[in-house]
Design an enzyme around this catalytic site. Sequence first.
Site, PDB file in Angstrom:
ATOM      1  N   GLU A  60       0.809  -1.220   0.000  1.00  0.00           N
ATOM      2  CA  GLU A  60       0.000   0.000   0.000  1.00  0.00           C
ATOM      3  C   GLU A  60       0.845   1.276   0.000  1.00  0.00           C
ATOM      4  O   GLU A  60       0.329   2.365  -0.259  1.00  0.00           O
ATOM      5  CB  GLU A  60      -0.949   0.008   1.202  1.00  0.00           C
ATOM      6  CG  GLU A  60      -2.069  -1.016   1.121  1.00  0.00           C
ATOM      7  CD  GLU A  60      -1.630  -2.442   1.399  1.00  0.00           C
ATOM      8  OE1 GLU A  60      -2.191  -3.364   0.776  1.00  0.00           O
ATOM      9  OE2 GLU A  60      -0.712  -2.649   2.235  1.00  0.00           O
ATOM     10  N   HIS A  90       4.785 -15.321  -1.252  1.00  0.00           N
ATOM     11  CA  HIS A  90       4.205 -13.996  -1.015  1.00  0.00           C
ATOM     12  C   HIS A  90       5.306 -12.954  -0.807  1.00  0.00           C
ATOM     13  O   HIS A  90       5.188 -11.809  -1.253  1.00  0.00           O
ATOM     14  CB  HIS A  90       3.261 -14.038   0.191  1.00  0.00           C
ATOM     15  CG  HIS A  90       2.558 -12.753   0.466  1.00  0.00           C
ATOM     16  ND1 HIS A  90       1.648 -12.200  -0.411  1.00  0.00           N
ATOM     17  CD2 HIS A  90       2.638 -11.895   1.512  1.00  0.00           C
ATOM     18  CE1 HIS A  90       1.194 -11.070   0.088  1.00  0.00           C
ATOM     19  NE2 HIS A  90       1.785 -10.857   1.252  1.00  0.00           N
TER      20      HIS A  90
END
Length: 177
Positions: A60, A90
């Site tokens: 983000e 990930h």
Amino acid sequence: MAGPSHYIMPLPEFDKPVKLLIVASPYYKDLSDHQIAGAKAEIEKAGATWDIVNVPGALEIPTAISIAERMSNFDGYVALGCVIRGETTHYDTVCNDSSRAIQLLGLQGVCIGNGILTVENYEQAQVRADPADQNKGGGAAHAALHLIALSRKWGRPDKGIGFTSDILLAQQGKTTA
């Protein structure tokens, strides 16, 4: 035997105020606090000011910077976070995508110091986040300040990106002919 020495450029000097936005992911709160402390100290040492916003994770951070660049008046940005390798892929996605997005923003002229740590373990992160050790938060702020100085050195008020409409030129007292 001592390791290689690293040259650290002196902080740039500014004749006009400089304001940075620190965009931090406090996913690992203690590490984030260290990174932020290092960044704040470096920014203040340069006589600049800062504001801070927290986001949930490293992915983000570039989005928040992009929003701030479009909707606010910051001269530059300090991206702070930490990604520690886990058991899945990930880690690779988060590291690669956050870094790539920050690089793309930088290539568009946004002045960003990237302090998102990408490490194998928590111990590596501690060393890099600690302002008394590697101080990567301070290093990211240092980088952002240098990019701001370059943009001010090379910036021209009449140099825009893309086209300028005839209406805008007329308002500025210029013509297209």
